[in-house]
Design a protein around this motif. Structure first.
Motif, PDB file in Angstrom:
ATOM      1  N   ASN A  93       0.811  -1.214   0.000  1.00 22.08           N
ATOM      2  CA  ASN A  93       0.000   0.000   0.000  1.00 22.08           C
ATOM      3  C   ASN A  93       0.847   1.268   0.000  1.00 22.08           C
ATOM      4  O   ASN A  93       0.328   2.367  -0.090  1.00 22.08           O
ATOM      5  CB  ASN A  93      -0.922   0.038   1.223  1.00 22.08           C
ATOM      6  N   SER A  94       2.153   1.104   0.149  1.00 25.47           N
ATOM      7  CA  SER A  94       3.015   2.284   0.238  1.00 25.47           C
ATOM      8  C   SER A  94       3.284   2.865  -1.142  1.00 25.47           C
ATOM      9  O   SER A  94       3.195   2.179  -2.154  1.00 25.47           O
ATOM     10  CB  SER A  94       4.353   1.907   0.886  1.00 25.47           C
ATOM     11  N   SER A  95       3.632   4.149  -1.139  1.00 22.54           N
ATOM     12  CA  SER A  95       3.975   4.814  -2.396  1.00 22.54           C
ATOM     13  C   SER A  95       5.421   4.507  -2.757  1.00 22.54           C
ATOM     14  O   SER A  95       6.205   4.053  -1.919  1.00 22.54           O
ATOM     15  CB  SER A  95       3.787   6.322  -2.251  1.00 22.54           C
ATOM     16  N   TRP A  96       5.808   4.792  -3.992  1.00 27.53           N
ATOM     17  CA  TRP A  96       7.193   4.532  -4.432  1.00 27.53           C
ATOM     18  C   TRP A  96       8.172   5.376  -3.635  1.00 27.53           C
ATOM     19  O   TRP A  96       9.291   4.954  -3.365  1.00 27.53           O
ATOM     20  CB  TRP A  96       7.325   4.795  -5.936  1.00 27.53           C
ATOM     21  N   LEU A  97       7.745   6.573  -3.232  1.00 32.16           N
ATOM     22  CA  LEU A  97       8.640   7.468  -2.491  1.00 32.16           C
ATOM     23  C   LEU A  97       8.989   6.892  -1.128  1.00 32.16           C
ATOM     24  O   LEU A  97      10.159   6.823  -0.736  1.00 32.16           O
ATOM     25  CB  LEU A  97       7.987   8.848  -2.340  1.00 32.16           C
ATOM     26  N   SER A  98       7.972   6.420  -0.393  1.00 28.57           N
ATOM     27  CA  SER A  98       8.236   5.872   0.940  1.00 28.57           C
ATOM     28  C   SER A  98       9.032   4.573   0.856  1.00 28.57           C
ATOM     29  O   SER A  98       9.884   4.305   1.702  1.00 28.57           O
ATOM     30  CB  SER A  98       6.941   5.666   1.728  1.00 28.57           C
ATOM     31  N   ILE A  99       8.784   3.767  -0.199  1.00 26.72           N
ATOM     32  CA  ILE A  99       9.566   2.532  -0.376  1.00 26.72           C
ATOM     33  C   ILE A  99      11.021   2.869  -0.658  1.00 26.72           C
ATOM     34  O   ILE A  99      11.944   2.279  -0.076  1.00 26.72           O
ATOM     35  CB  ILE A  99       8.977   1.673  -1.533  1.00 26.72           C
ATOM     36  N   ASN A 100      11.258   3.865  -1.550  1.00 25.75           N
ATOM     37  CA  ASN A 100      12.629   4.277  -1.863  1.00 25.75           C
ATOM     38  C   ASN A 100      13.353   4.805  -0.635  1.00 25.75           C
ATOM     39  O   ASN A 100      14.520   4.488  -0.394  1.00 25.75           O
ATOM     40  CB  ASN A 100      12.623   5.368  -2.949  1.00 25.75           C
ATOM     41  N   ILE A 101      12.645   5.629   0.150  1.00 22.61           N
ATOM     42  CA  ILE A 101      13.245   6.194   1.363  1.00 22.61           C
ATOM     43  C   ILE A 101      13.634   5.079   2.327  1.00 22.61           C
ATOM     44  O   ILE A 101      14.717   5.080   2.904  1.00 22.61           O
ATOM     45  CB  ILE A 101      12.271   7.201   2.017  1.00 22.61           C
ATOM     46  N   MET A 102      12.749   4.102   2.469  1.00 16.60           N
ATOM     47  CA  MET A 102      13.022   2.978   3.359  1.00 16.60           C
ATOM     48  C   MET A 102      14.231   2.178   2.884  1.00 16.60           C
ATOM     49  O   MET A 102      15.130   1.845   3.666  1.00 16.60           O
ATOM     50  CB  MET A 102      11.784   2.075   3.413  1.00 16.60           C
ATOM     51  N   ILE A 103      14.276   1.893   1.580  1.00 17.43           N
ATOM     52  CA  ILE A 103      15.375   1.095   1.014  1.00 17.43           C
ATOM     53  C   ILE A 103      16.708   1.829   1.174  1.00 17.43           C
ATOM     54  O   ILE A 103      17.707   1.253   1.616  1.00 17.43           O
ATOM     55  CB  ILE A 103      15.098   0.768  -0.471  1.00 17.43           C
ATOM     56  N   ILE A 104      16.721   3.137   0.824  1.00 18.07           N
ATOM     57  CA  ILE A 104      17.967   3.933   0.921  1.00 18.07           C
ATOM     58  C   ILE A 104      18.461   3.967   2.360  1.00 18.07           C
ATOM     59  O   ILE A 104      19.644   3.756   2.642  1.00 18.07           O
ATOM     60  CB  ILE A 104      17.742   5.365   0.377  1.00 18.07           C
ATOM     61  N   ASN A 105      17.544   4.220   3.304  1.00 16.93           N
ATOM     62  CA  ASN A 105      17.943   4.340   4.710  1.00 16.93           C
ATOM     63  C   ASN A 105      18.455   3.042   5.299  1.00 16.93           C
ATOM     64  O   ASN A 105      19.412   3.024   6.050  1.00 16.93           O
ATOM     65  CB  ASN A 105      16.771   4.856   5.546  1.00 16.93           C
ATOM     66  N   LEU A 106      17.786   1.932   4.961  1.00 18.02           N
ATOM     67  CA  LEU A 106      18.145   0.657   5.583  1.00 18.02           C
ATOM     68  C   LEU A 106      19.303  -0.052   4.899  1.00 18.02           C
ATOM     69  O   LEU A 106      19.983  -0.873   5.515  1.00 18.02           O
ATOM     70  CB  LEU A 106      16.921  -0.272   5.629  1.00 18.02           C
ATOM     71  N   SER A 107      19.550   0.277   3.607  1.00 16.99           N
ATOM     72  CA  SER A 107      20.609  -0.458   2.895  1.00 16.99           C
ATOM     73  C   SER A 107      21.945   0.283   2.855  1.00 16.99           C
ATOM     74  O   SER A 107      22.975  -0.312   2.566  1.00 16.99           O
ATOM     75  CB  SER A 107      20.154  -0.767   1.473  1.00 16.99           C
ATOM     76  N   THR A 108      21.936   1.599   3.146  1.00 17.37           N
ATOM     77  CA  THR A 108      23.180   2.384   3.039  1.00 17.37           C
ATOM     78  C   THR A 108      24.221   1.935   4.050  1.00 17.37           C
ATOM     79  O   THR A 108      25.392   1.762   3.714  1.00 17.37           O
ATOM     80  CB  THR A 108      22.886   3.887   3.228  1.00 17.37           C
ATOM     81  N   MET A 109      23.788   1.725   5.296  1.00 13.29           N
ATOM     82  CA  MET A 109      24.743   1.370   6.353  1.00 13.29           C
ATOM     83  C   MET A 109      25.434   0.024   6.088  1.00 13.29           C
ATOM     84  O   MET A 109      26.668  -0.049   6.114  1.00 13.29           O
ATOM     85  CB  MET A 109      24.056   1.382   7.709  1.00 13.29           C
ATOM     86  N   PRO A 110      24.690  -1.056   5.801  1.00 12.74           N
ATOM     87  CA  PRO A 110      25.383  -2.324   5.476  1.00 12.74           C
ATOM     88  C   PRO A 110      26.302  -2.196   4.259  1.00 12.74           C
ATOM     89  O   PRO A 110      27.383  -2.791   4.230  1.00 12.74           O
ATOM     90  CB  PRO A 110      24.225  -3.283   5.168  1.00 12.74           C
ATOM     91  N   PHE A 111      25.883  -1.379   3.266  1.00 12.94           N
ATOM     92  CA  PHE A 111      26.684  -1.199   2.053  1.00 12.94           C
ATOM     93  C   PHE A 111      28.019  -0.522   2.379  1.00 12.94           C
ATOM     94  O   PHE A 111      29.079  -0.940   1.899  1.00 12.94           O
ATOM     95  CB  PHE A 111      25.885  -0.364   1.044  1.00 12.94           C
ATOM     96  N   ILE A 112      27.984   0.522   3.226  1.00 10.43           N
ATOM     97  CA  ILE A 112      29.205   1.244   3.598  1.00 10.43           C
ATOM     98  C   ILE A 112      30.131   0.330   4.420  1.00 10.43           C
ATOM     99  O   ILE A 112      31.361   0.317   4.220  1.00 10.43           O
ATOM    100  CB  ILE A 112      28.883   2.536   4.363  1.00 10.43           C
ATOM    101  N   ILE A 113      29.545  -0.451   5.328  1.00  8.21           N
ATOM    102  CA  ILE A 113      30.357  -1.386   6.139  1.00  8.21           C
ATOM    103  C   ILE A 113      31.032  -2.421   5.221  1.00  8.21           C
ATOM    104  O   ILE A 113      32.198  -2.744   5.392  1.00  8.21           O
ATOM    105  CB  ILE A 113      29.481  -2.077   7.213  1.00  8.21           C
ATOM    106  N   LEU A 114      30.283  -2.897   4.232  1.00  8.44           N
ATOM    107  CA  LEU A 114      30.825  -3.860   3.266  1.00  8.44           C
ATOM    108  C   LEU A 114      32.011  -3.242   2.490  1.00  8.44           C
ATOM    109  O   LEU A 114      33.061  -3.865   2.356  1.00  8.44           O
ATOM    110  CB  LEU A 114      29.722  -4.289   2.292  1.00  8.44           C
ATOM    111  N   LEU A 115      31.828  -1.999   2.039  1.00  4.33           N
ATOM    112  CA  LEU A 115      32.897  -1.297   1.319  1.00  4.33           C
ATOM    113  C   LEU A 115      34.129  -1.143   2.179  1.00  4.33           C
ATOM    114  O   LEU A 115      35.277  -1.311   1.732  1.00  4.33           O
ATOM    115  CB  LEU A 115      32.412   0.097   0.879  1.00  4.33           C
ATOM    116  N   LYS A 116      33.900  -0.844   3.470  1.00  9.40           N
ATOM    117  CA  LYS A 116      35.008  -0.638   4.407  1.00  9.40           C
ATOM    118  C   LYS A 116      35.841  -1.914   4.551  1.00  9.40           C
ATOM    119  O   LYS A 116      37.070  -1.898   4.541  1.00  9.40           O
ATOM    120  CB  LYS A 116      34.433  -0.202   5.768  1.00  9.40           C
ATOM    121  N   TYR A 117      35.135  -3.040   4.661  1.00 11.94           N
ATOM    122  CA  TYR A 117      35.862  -4.306   4.834  1.00 11.94           C
ATOM    123  C   TYR A 117      36.489  -4.805   3.542  1.00 11.94           C
ATOM    124  O   TYR A 117      37.502  -5.489   3.563  1.00 11.94           O
ATOM    125  CB  TYR A 117      34.925  -5.369   5.436  1.00 11.94           C
TER     126      TYR A 117
END
Length: 324
Positions: free
Chosen positions: A298-322
């Motif tokens: 039921n969510s809009s594309w904007l709220s889904i994108n915001i959720m994905i960006i917020n939740l996936s950025t941290m694991p991605f940066i940690i992965l890059l660091k290692y």
């Protein structure tokens, strides 16, 4: 603000001024770039709000004053006078950015600006002063501590979203100034803060939200509430959101340098900002507490994108660091 040829001209001029300052190899051209970006930014500030002209005038006076102090410091440096010219230049840049204790002008003019101009002032207009401060290479621990404390404590009793974002920006400036010790970390923190602020301002602008009680009184749909909630948690620095990553890397940097006082102040002030963002989140979400929050379909594309960006950025940066 409608996108027309005038707006495009001033925007491109503002970015040209920033690029000119960053690519210049002498102090005079750096100052010229600062003035071009400032003179292009002022016409963009004017809007249909009653106090926008007053805000523009305040901005012009403060920026002119800080530019004069900057030129004074450069003149002292070129003359070889036995004066601490580095401190004069750094203080002029602090005044230009609105870092504590020179933060009062930001709060007095912020109510006369629209959200996109606020975003530009909090991000684009701070790049060049930051670069100048990095080149000065001074110990700015006192300014960092003052900025962190003022940005977190004074934000607790704000009712206006603009004032809340201004104090949040002042608070984040403390982290940014400290992260200057490592240039790549500074770029990472600045980018994370800019992306998060842009998404938050976009949501607030779409729903025309200016004060906290509007989120309760207005019939804001759940999708937008969910987006604001996630972005507020991210701005406060709640793991595993994107905003937590920035704060984590700066606190880790302060531990590496054994700056225990700064580390303790960073942690305590982060908790205070977390409190005023959380207070807002609970108020927003508890109004519709009986509704299931995680209906993704039921969510809009904007709220889904915001959720994905917020939740996936941290694991991605940690992965890059290692991986490095």
């Amino acid at each position: 603000m409608f996108l027309n040829s005038t707006v495009i001209l001033f925007y491109s001029n503002m970015l040209f001024g920033v690029i000119l300052s960053l690519s210049s190899n002498n102090w005079v051209m750096l100052w010229v770039g600062l003035e071009i970006s400032m003179m292009s930014f002022i016409p963009l500030m004017t809007s249909n709000l009653m106090i926008s002209s007053e805000s523009a005038m305040k901005y012009f006076i403060i920026q002119s004053m800080s530019s004069s102090i900057f030129i004074l410091g450069v003149v002292f440096m070129l003359m070889g006078v036995n004066i601490n010219y580095e401190m004069i230049i750094v203080l002029s840049m602090c005044m230009k950015m609105g870092v504590a204790p020179f933060h009062s002008w930001v709060l007095s003019m912020i109510e006369g600006m629209n959200y996109m101009m606020m975003f530009n002032m909090f991000t684009v207009m701070k790049i060049v002063p930051m670069m100048v401060m990095i080149n000065m290479n001074l110990n700015l621990n006192l300014i960092i501590m003052l900025t962190l404390i003022i940005g977190s404590v004074f934000g607790l009793n704000q009712n206006s979203i603009r004032s809340l974002l201004a104090y949040s920006s002042i608070f984040n400036m403390g982290f940014m100034i400290y992260s200057m010790k490592n240039f790549s970390l500074w770029i990472m923190y600045f980018l994370l803060y800019s992306i998060n602020l842009f998404m938050l301002i976009k949501i607030l602008n779409l729903n025309n939200i200016n004060y906290l009680n509007q989120l309760i009184i207005n019939k804001v749909e759940l999708k937008s509430k969910l987006s604001v909630w996630i972005l507020m948690l991210s701005s406060g620095g709640m793991p595993p959101m994107m905003g937590f990553m920035g704060k984590l890397i700066v606190i880790e940097l302060s531990l590496n340098f054994n700056d225990w006082v700064i580390t303790v102040i960073m942690v305590i002030t982060s908790l205070l900002t977390m409190f005023y963002y959380n207070r807002l989140c609970f108020t927003i979400m508890s109004i519709s507490s009986l509704i299931t929050k995680w209906k993704i379909n039921n969510s809009s594309w904007l709220s889904i994108n915001i959720m994905i960006i917020n939740l996936s950025t941290m694991p991605f940066i940690i992965l890059l660091k290692y991986l490095n």
